[in-house]
Design a protein around this motif. Sequence first.
Motif, PDB file in Angstrom:
ATOM      1  N   GLN A   1       0.836  -1.207   0.000  1.00  0.00           N
ATOM      2  CA  GLN A   1       0.000   0.000   0.000  1.00  0.00           C
ATOM      3  C   GLN A   1       0.871   1.258   0.000  1.00  0.00           C
ATOM      4  N   VAL A   2       1.926   1.221   0.819  1.00  0.00           N
ATOM      5  CA  VAL A   2       2.847   2.363   0.870  1.00  0.00           C
ATOM      6  C   VAL A   2       3.519   2.557  -0.483  1.00  0.00           C
ATOM      7  N   LYS A   3       3.960   1.456  -1.092  1.00  0.00           N
ATOM      8  CA  LYS A   3       4.612   1.543  -2.406  1.00  0.00           C
ATOM      9  C   LYS A   3       3.645   2.085  -3.453  1.00  0.00           C
ATOM     10  N   ALA A   4       2.413   1.564  -3.443  1.00  0.00           N
ATOM     11  CA  ALA A   4       1.416   2.020  -4.417  1.00  0.00           C
ATOM     12  C   ALA A   4       1.108   3.499  -4.229  1.00  0.00           C
ATOM     13  N   THR A   5       0.934   3.907  -2.970  1.00  0.00           N
ATOM     14  CA  THR A   5       0.649   5.314  -2.685  1.00  0.00           C
ATOM     15  C   THR A   5       1.814   6.195  -3.132  1.00  0.00           C
ATOM     16  N   GLU A   6       3.043   5.719  -2.869  1.00  0.00           N
ATOM     17  CA  GLU A   6       4.232   6.474  -3.271  1.00  0.00           C
ATOM     18  C   GLU A   6       4.275   6.636  -4.792  1.00  0.00           C
ATOM     19  N   SER A   7       3.964   5.546  -5.515  1.00  0.00           N
ATOM     20  CA  SER A   7       3.974   5.596  -6.984  1.00  0.00           C
ATOM     21  C   SER A   7       2.912   6.555  -7.502  1.00  0.00           C
TER      22      SER A   7
END
Length: 232
Positions: free
Chosen positions: A139-145
């Motif tokens: 989720q953090v990676k997706a939000t960052e992207s």
Amino acid sequence: MSLKKLWTALRGAANEGVEAVADTQAIRILDQEMREAKKELQACDESLTRIMAKRKLAQGKVDSLNADIETYTNHAIAASEKGDDALALECADKVGELEATLETEQSILESFQSSEKTLKSNISKAKTNVRRMEQQIEQVKATESVQKAQVAVSTRHMGANSKVKTALSSLDRIKEKQQQRSAELEVAEELANEENGSDLDAKLKAAGIKPGSSQKSGSDKLAQILAAKKAK
């Protein structure tokens, strides 16, 4: 800007850079932790498999001992009923030995059962935590992207707006130059007309006078024609 404010701004930018690097490293560390945790869980599953196999073997021994105890107990009863006390006593001794062995094997079985139950519970909790952590990391990676994409789009949009504003400003300057050039050409034409007398002709024409015209009126022309006839 004062030196103090400049230093504060530079320090703030440096801190943001350090935090950005730390955040990136944090995600990498968590990814590595997840890989190691999965390996540990795989090892736990293998250990659980071995314990379950041993528990199954221990259960088999206990079941076999219980069956033997029941068999020799029946033999002791049968021998006693037939009056063969010696054989009945021998069977009873065998039952005693089997019960002693059963006690030991039952203790081993219960130990395996307890270990299996505890390990299953711990593995289940660990797998749940790993899945939850993986979900949070993704989720953090997706939000960052998504946020990086939004920043890129916003930056491009701002850049595009800036380019459009620059282009419009250039267009206005071109229009002003064209208007200035048109005015200059009109003035040059007026000056040329003045030099050629065209300006005077235009003024006479505007006054209803045909410049340079020698044409006479109709009455004058008629008088001229009649006079010429008499002269003949």
